[in-house]
Design an enzyme around this catalytic site. Structure first.
Site, PDB file in Angstrom:
ATOM      1  N   GLY A  87       0.509  11.649   1.153  1.00 50.18           N
ATOM      2  CA  GLY A  87       0.224  10.795   0.014  1.00 50.18           C
ATOM      3  C   GLY A  87       0.949  11.289  -1.224  1.00 50.18           C
ATOM      4  N   LEU A  88       0.318  11.094  -2.369  1.00 50.55           N
ATOM      5  CA  LEU A  88       0.889  11.499  -3.655  1.00 50.55           C
ATOM      6  C   LEU A  88       2.282  10.938  -3.863  1.00 50.55           C
ATOM      7  CD1 LEU A  88      -0.238  15.220  -4.025  1.00 50.55           C
ATOM      8  CD2 LEU A  88      -1.200  13.215  -5.116  1.00 50.55           C
ATOM      9  N   CYS A  89       2.438   9.675  -3.505  1.00 48.91           N
ATOM     10  CA  CYS A  89       3.731   9.074  -3.780  1.00 48.91           C
ATOM     11  C   CYS A  89       3.529   7.690  -4.400  1.00 48.91           C
ATOM     12  CB  CYS A  89       4.592   9.008  -2.516  1.00 48.91           C
ATOM     13  SG  CYS A  89       3.695   8.513  -1.057  1.00 48.91           S
ATOM     14  N   GLY A  90       2.557   7.595  -5.266  1.00 46.29           N
ATOM     15  CA  GLY A  90       2.336   6.339  -5.985  1.00 46.29           C
ATOM     16  C   GLY A  90       1.893   5.234  -5.058  1.00 46.29           C
TER      17      GLY A  90
END
Lengths: 297, 132
Positions: A87-90
């Site tokens: 994750g952590l990709c907008g």
């Protein structure tokens, strides 16, 4: 008003967060470069591939192949969704998944209700998302991007094309994020099968001067070998584009996060200084009033 | 000195060779053949075998392939292979171990499995090229 120590703690934790997001951005940038290189490395191959196919198609009319079958009605659909592992990709994953869900409910809802829409999910995020929502996920590949290689990708596509030839599937779709620029992605749902013969042939139409080619062993058997590879390349391209887009999206998301953290830190610093100042003022006024009380005596 | 021409070996993971060559020998599906300067335009599919590229400086590079295509026209040769391993990059022990593993698997079956046969042929080919 929060006390001084609380604010100080918050400032230091935000500073930490900032360092982490900054580091993640750098890592994403490095990975992006690698992903882009990989993407570019396949270009000559797929370009040449298109040329060879177009040469075959332009010199030979009426080539017969099982993969070229045109189903009259669509009974079963396979949808391959390429997401990411981390994750952590907008909105990288969610935007794509939402588009996929939109297309499913708009165009393929009857297939979905009857269980005739089957999904293969690539990446942990895609697998989790569609399984949780009770889609007919026949196979999931979490952790696909840890060791990204061509062979595993072609196995998936080989499965799809075999089932297509067996007339189990009548349509194969690939949903992925196309790499536009570092910060923008294009959400695409491409139709891999049935093949559009016109689109393979047109790439090099002008330059394919009609030379007399020798075909070894013969055009039909070359095509038989060429088409599966051509399909594999399509999924491989989708996976690589998605991989590069993911890193780009993460880079942008982490850059944003760092910016936000900076802003927050500034606000907190202001609050901290105000609190400190008022504390000093109170202290001074206490001392002064204490001194004044002594003098009075 | 023989005339040279341009040759490329491409895989989905990138280009493996790009340069001037004197001759290229490929494992065509109907047998090996060699291509020299001014070869007639040809498209051929490849089988499992060895690609030998004789470079301008007479040095020979060998690659193990398990299928692909070769195209040549106007003295421009392109090989498309899904996988190409340079002979010097194949680890012989590892290739041997892999081959024996498949052989063991095949011996456990009492019927002929085409997939396994192909895998074995690929493994044998890698081993042969690693040794040469």
């Amino acid at each position: 008003m929060a006390n001084l120590r609380d604010i100080r703690n918050r400032i230091s934790s935000i500073k930490n967060t900032q360092q982490i997001t900054k580091a993640m951005k750098m890592v994403a940038a490095a990975k992006l470069r690698k992903a882009q290189q990989r993407m570019n490395a396949t270009r000559p191959y797929s370009k040449k591939m298109g040329q060879v196919v177009s040469k075959l198609v332009s010199t030979q009319k009426d080539l017969q192949n099982d993969l070229l079958r045109k189903p009259e009605e669509t009974k079963r659909i396979l949808l391959i969704v390429v997401g990411s592992d981390r994750g952590l990709c907008g909105g990288f994953n969610n935007n794509l998944f939402r588009k996929v869900e939109g297309v499913i409910s708009d165009e393929y809802s009857t297939f979905n209700d009857q269980g005739h829409l089957e999904l293969i999910t690539i990446g942990k995020k895609a697998s989790g998302y569609f399984k949780k929502r009770d889609y007919n996920v026949i196979e999931a590949f979490p952790g696909f991007f840890d060791d990204l290689n061509y062979e595993e990708t072609s196995e998936i596509m080989t499965f799809a094309s075999e089932k297509f030839v067996e007339e189990y599937y009548d349509k194969v779709l690939i949903a992925f994020n196309e790499f536009k620029t570092v910060i923008t992605q294009n959400r695409l749902i491409e139709e891999a099968l049935p093949l559009k013969t016109e689109s393979i042939g047109e790439e090099e139409e002008e330059s394919s001067t009609n030379k007399d080619y020798i075909f070894e062993p013969d055009p039909v058997s070359i095509l038989e070998k060429l088409l599966p590879v051509h399909l594999n390349m399509q999924l491989w391209r989708a996976v690589l584009e998605s991989n590069a887009s993911e890193q780009g999206a993460r880079m942008a998301a982490m850059d944003n996060a760092t910016e936000n953290a900076k802003e927050l830190e500034q606000d907190l610093k202001l609050e901290y200084n105000q609190a400190r100042q008022s504390a000093i003022t109170t202290e001074i006024s206490e001392i002064v009033s204490g001194a004044a009380a002594l003098e009075d005596n | 000195m023989a005339t040279t021409y341009q040759a490329q070996l491409l895989t989905p993971e990138g280009s493996r060779f790009d340069g001037q060559v004197e001759s290229v020998r490929v494992p065509g599906s109907n047998g090996n053949f060699q291509m020299l300067h001014n070869h007639a335009p040809i498209v051929s599919s490849l089988g499992i075998g060895k690609i030998s590229i004789k470079q301008e400086d007479q040095k020979v590079l060998n690659f193990a392939v398990s299928g692909g295509f070769v195209e040549m026209s106007d003295n421009q040769l392109t090989i498309l292979a899904e996988k190409a391993e340079k002979s010097t990059e194949i680890n012989r022990e590892e290739a041997l171990k892999y081959r024996d593993e498949i052989k063991k698997k095949r011996n456990m079956l009492d019927f002929r499995n085409e997939e396994l046969e192909t895998e074995l042929a690929i493994a044998e080919n890698r081993l042969k090229i690693a040794e040469s």
